[in-house]
Scaffold this motif. Sequence first.
Motif, PDB file in Angstrom:
ATOM      1  N   VAL A  56      37.965  16.379   4.549  1.00 56.84           N
ATOM      2  CA  VAL A  56      37.544  17.182   3.392  1.00 56.84           C
ATOM      3  C   VAL A  56      36.539  18.248   3.820  1.00 56.84           C
ATOM      4  CG1 VAL A  56      36.364  17.116   1.166  1.00 56.84           C
ATOM      5  CG2 VAL A  56      37.996  15.313   1.778  1.00 56.84           C
ATOM      6  N   ALA A  57      35.566  17.855   4.648  1.00 55.86           N
ATOM      7  CA  ALA A  57      34.555  18.809   5.113  1.00 55.86           C
ATOM      8  C   ALA A  57      35.180  19.915   5.938  1.00 55.86           C
ATOM      9  CB  ALA A  57      33.490  18.077   5.921  1.00 55.86           C
ATOM     10  N   SER A  58      36.150  19.550   6.782  1.00 58.24           N
ATOM     11  CA  SER A  58      36.816  20.555   7.605  1.00 58.24           C
ATOM     12  C   SER A  58      37.615  21.521   6.739  1.00 58.24           C
ATOM     13  CB  SER A  58      37.731  19.871   8.615  1.00 58.24           C
ATOM     14  OG  SER A  58      38.449  20.805   9.385  1.00 58.24           O
ATOM     15  N   TRP A  59      38.248  21.022   5.699  1.00 60.68           N
ATOM     16  CA  TRP A  59      39.044  21.873   4.812  1.00 60.68           C
ATOM     17  C   TRP A  59      38.149  22.823   4.012  1.00 60.68           C
ATOM     18  CZ3 TRP A  59      39.334  21.838  -0.676  1.00 60.68           C
ATOM     19  CH2 TRP A  59      40.344  22.641  -1.201  1.00 60.68           C
ATOM     20  N   VAL A  60      36.989  22.316   3.613  1.00 60.56           N
ATOM     21  CA  VAL A  60      36.074  23.134   2.809  1.00 60.56           C
ATOM     22  C   VAL A  60      35.439  24.229   3.644  1.00 60.56           C
ATOM     23  CG1 VAL A  60      33.893  23.108   1.528  1.00 60.56           C
ATOM     24  CG2 VAL A  60      35.601  21.319   1.131  1.00 60.56           C
ATOM     25  N   THR A  61      35.009  23.887   4.859  1.00 63.14           N
ATOM     26  CA  THR A  61      34.297  24.871   5.688  1.00 63.14           C
ATOM     27  C   THR A  61      35.229  25.805   6.423  1.00 63.14           C
ATOM     28  OG1 THR A  61      34.234  23.309   7.555  1.00 63.14           O
ATOM     29  CG2 THR A  61      32.357  23.299   6.027  1.00 63.14           C
ATOM     30  N   GLY A  62      36.508  25.462   6.542  1.00 63.17           N
ATOM     31  CA  GLY A  62      37.443  26.300   7.274  1.00 63.17           C
ATOM     32  C   GLY A  62      37.378  26.033   8.756  1.00 63.17           C
ATOM     33  N   GLN A 165      31.762  20.801  16.835  1.00 60.46           N
ATOM     34  CA  GLN A 165      31.863  22.256  16.729  1.00 60.46           C
ATOM     35  C   GLN A 165      32.842  22.678  15.640  1.00 60.46           C
ATOM     36  OE1 GLN A 165      32.693  23.959  20.545  1.00 60.46           O
ATOM     37  NE2 GLN A 165      30.757  23.296  21.445  1.00 60.46           N
ATOM     38  N   TRP A 166      33.840  21.813  15.379  1.00 59.16           N
ATOM     39  CA  TRP A 166      34.816  22.123  14.339  1.00 59.16           C
ATOM     40  C   TRP A 166      34.173  22.196  12.958  1.00 59.16           C
ATOM     41  CZ3 TRP A 166      34.733  18.507  10.576  1.00 59.16           C
ATOM     42  CH2 TRP A 166      34.196  17.245  10.918  1.00 59.16           C
ATOM     43  N   ALA A 167      32.995  21.548  12.777  1.00 60.22           N
ATOM     44  CA  ALA A 167      32.385  21.469  11.447  1.00 60.22           C
ATOM     45  C   ALA A 167      31.680  22.755  11.040  1.00 60.22           C
ATOM     46  CB  ALA A 167      31.390  20.306  11.405  1.00 60.22           C
ATOM     47  N   GLY A 168      31.433  23.650  11.985  1.00 60.61           N
ATOM     48  CA  GLY A 168      30.714  24.877  11.660  1.00 60.61           C
ATOM     49  C   GLY A 168      29.232  24.611  11.486  1.00 60.61           C
ATOM     50  N   SER A 169      28.509  25.503  10.829  1.00 57.12           N
ATOM     51  CA  SER A 169      27.073  25.387  10.641  1.00 57.12           C
ATOM     52  C   SER A 169      26.725  25.482   9.172  1.00 57.12           C
ATOM     53  CB  SER A 169      26.336  26.493  11.407  1.00 57.12           C
ATOM     54  OG  SER A 169      26.613  26.395  12.797  1.00 57.12           O
ATOM     55  N   PHE A 176      27.851  19.526   6.800  1.00 61.70           N
ATOM     56  CA  PHE A 176      28.013  18.156   6.310  1.00 61.70           C
ATOM     57  C   PHE A 176      28.948  17.347   7.204  1.00 61.70           C
ATOM     58  CE2 PHE A 176      30.745  15.241   3.912  1.00 61.70           C
ATOM     59  CZ  PHE A 176      29.803  14.331   3.459  1.00 61.70           C
ATOM     60  N   GLY A 177      30.071  17.954   7.634  1.00 67.02           N
ATOM     61  CA  GLY A 177      31.039  17.224   8.459  1.00 67.02           C
ATOM     62  C   GLY A 177      30.433  16.722   9.749  1.00 67.02           C
ATOM     63  N   TRP A 179      27.201  16.041  10.258  1.00 73.06           N
ATOM     64  CA  TRP A 179      26.286  14.947   9.938  1.00 73.06           C
ATOM     65  C   TRP A 179      27.057  13.657   9.643  1.00 73.06           C
ATOM     66  CZ3 TRP A 179      21.451  15.012  11.137  1.00 73.06           C
ATOM     67  CH2 TRP A 179      20.737  16.217  11.177  1.00 73.06           C
ATOM     68  N   TRP A 180      28.145  13.775   8.916  1.00 73.02           N
ATOM     69  CA  TRP A 180      28.930  12.567   8.592  1.00 73.02           C
ATOM     70  C   TRP A 180      29.495  11.935   9.862  1.00 73.02           C
ATOM     71  CZ3 TRP A 180      29.285  10.123   3.977  1.00 73.02           C
ATOM     72  CH2 TRP A 180      30.206   9.068   3.895  1.00 73.02           C
ATOM     73  N   PHE A 181      29.980  12.769  10.764  1.00 81.41           N
ATOM     74  CA  PHE A 181      30.536  12.231  12.002  1.00 81.41           C
ATOM     75  C   PHE A 181      29.461  11.513  12.820  1.00 81.41           C
ATOM     76  CE2 PHE A 181      31.293  12.758  16.570  1.00 81.41           C
ATOM     77  CZ  PHE A 181      32.481  12.067  16.697  1.00 81.41           C
ATOM     78  N   LEU A 182      28.276  12.133  12.922  1.00 81.10           N
ATOM     79  CA  LEU A 182      27.223  11.568  13.768  1.00 81.10           C
ATOM     80  C   LEU A 182      26.529  10.367  13.139  1.00 81.10           C
ATOM     81  CD1 LEU A 182      25.614  14.851  15.132  1.00 81.10           C
ATOM     82  CD2 LEU A 182      27.166  13.304  16.322  1.00 81.10           C
ATOM     83  N   LEU A 183      26.438  10.359  11.803  1.00 78.96           N
ATOM     84  CA  LEU A 183      25.690   9.295  11.131  1.00 78.96           C
ATOM     85  C   LEU A 183      26.561   8.187  10.551  1.00 78.96           C
ATOM     86  CD1 LEU A 183      22.985  11.394   9.229  1.00 78.96           C
ATOM     87  CD2 LEU A 183      22.760  10.171  11.404  1.00 78.96           C
ATOM     88  N   VAL A 184      27.870   8.432  10.406  1.00 80.02           N
ATOM     89  CA  VAL A 184      28.744   7.423   9.799  1.00 80.02           C
ATOM     90  C   VAL A 184      29.913   7.068  10.722  1.00 80.02           C
ATOM     91  CG1 VAL A 184      30.210   6.835   7.825  1.00 80.02           C
ATOM     92  CG2 VAL A 184      28.123   8.187   7.488  1.00 80.02           C
ATOM     93  N   THR A 185      30.719   8.064  11.072  1.00 80.23           N
ATOM     94  CA  THR A 185      31.940   7.788  11.837  1.00 80.23           C
ATOM     95  C   THR A 185      31.632   7.175  13.194  1.00 80.23           C
ATOM     96  OG1 THR A 185      33.066   9.638  10.748  1.00 80.23           O
ATOM     97  CG2 THR A 185      34.025   8.805  12.803  1.00 80.23           C
ATOM     98  N   ARG A 186      30.803   7.843  13.964  1.00 84.55           N
ATOM     99  CA  ARG A 186      30.487   7.330  15.298  1.00 84.55           C
ATOM    100  C   ARG A 186      29.791   5.965  15.245  1.00 84.55           C
ATOM    101  NH1 ARG A 186      29.667   9.543  20.427  1.00 84.55           N
ATOM    102  NH2 ARG A 186      29.992  11.673  19.681  1.00 84.55           N
TER     103      ARG A 186
END
Length: 395
Positions: A56-62, A165-169, A176-177, A179-186
Motif C-alpha cells: 500500500v505504501a509503495s502504491w501511494v508513494t509511487g 530506497q523503494w519507499a521514497g522520502s 511510512f513504507g 518505517w514499517w519495513f524496519l520496525l515491523v516487517t524485519r
Amino acid sequence: MPQHPPTASRDEPFLLVEDDGLSRLQGRVGLIPEKGRGIVRRALIYALLAWLPLVVASWVTGTPSEQGTGTSETLLGHFGIHIRCLVAIPLLVLAEGVARKILPLCLSEFKRSGLVDPALAPRFDGVIAGVLRLKRRVFPWLVIATLVTAWTVAFLFAPNPDEVQWAGSGSEGMAFGAWWFLLVTRPIFSVLLLAWVWRLTLVGILLLRIARLPLKLVVMHPDRMGGLGFLDRLPMVYAPFLFSVSAVLAGAWAHTVFYHGVTVPSLYVQVATLLLILILIGLAPLLVFTPSLAHAKRQALLDYGALLSEHGRLVDARWIQNAQVRENPILDAPELGPVADIQAMYQAVAAMRPVVVNRSILLKIALPAALPLLILISTQWPLKSTLSKLLFTLI
C-alpha cells in the motif's frame, strides 16, 4: 495460557514449540487459541501484517528513482522482501506443525524399537525432562529480543538502507513504507528466525544427550545405522528453516543481479558457502550419534570376527581334516546357521554406517537448502534459448 510442568512420561510426547516463551506471548495476545494452535491463521496474519502495508505504501508513494543512476528502485524488484514476507515468515510458522508431528514420533521410536530398554527408560525420560526445563527458560528469549532490537536500531541509523530506497522520502526523512519495513516487517522475520535457531539448538542438545546414553544399538540392523534409521524423518523439522534462509538470501542476491549489475558467477563463492553451511546445520543433530555408532561397529567387528573364526575352525576340522570334533553349540545354533549365513552376519556388521546419513537424509537436507539457490543460478541462462535448446535436444 495454562502452564504445564516440564515433565516427560510415556504418555506425554515431547513438544518443541508449545509453552515456550514465544508461544506464551502469542497466547496472551490471542494469536494462539486456547484449543489448537491456530498455525495457518497465524501464518496468514504475520505474512499480511509484514507485507500488505508495504504494498500500500509503495502504491501511494509511487516509484522513486535511485539517486545517481536514473534507474527505478521499486518494491516489486526487491525479491528478498517479498520472499521474506510471503514465503519465509509463513513457512517458519507452519514449521511448528511439522515439528509437532515428527519429533514425538522419533522420540517414541527409541523405546518402541528397544534402543532404550526398561532399565534405561528413566534416564531417557530424565533427558527429555531436562530439555523441557531448558525450553521454558526466559533468558534465551531475552537474548533474542535484545538482538532483534539492536539489529533494528542499527538499521535505523544506517544511511539510506538499500532495502528501503523503494519507499521514497517523507517530509522528515524516511517514508511510512520504510518505517514499517524496519520496525515491523524485519523484526517479525528476525524474531521467527532466531526463535527457530533456538528451537533447533534445543533439538541438537536433546539428541546429543540421548546419544550419550548407553543405547542398545543393533549392529546388524537392515537400516545399516544400528537401528537409528527412523531418524531419517528428522531433517523435515529443519527443512522449513533451511529453505527460508536460502530463499531470502537468494531473493536478495537476485535483486542485485537484476538491478545493480552483479553477475551470477560472481556470487558462486557466497552461494557455495551458504549451501555448505545449511547442509552442515541439517546434518549436525544426526552426527551426534557418530561416536556411539563408530564404537559399536569397531567392537562388533572384533566380536563377530572372533565368532566367525571359531566357527570356521570347527567346520574346517570336521569336514576338511576329518578330525573328531566334540559337540559344540556353535555348529548347531539355529541363529547362526551354515557358513554362508554367518558370513552374511559379518558382512552386515561391516556394512554398518558410522553416521546416521543416507541418500534420503541428504536429499531432505540438500533439496530445501539448494532449491532457491539453483533458481538464482538458473537466471543467468535465457529462458527462451534454454527451452529451445532442450526441445531441440529431445527432438
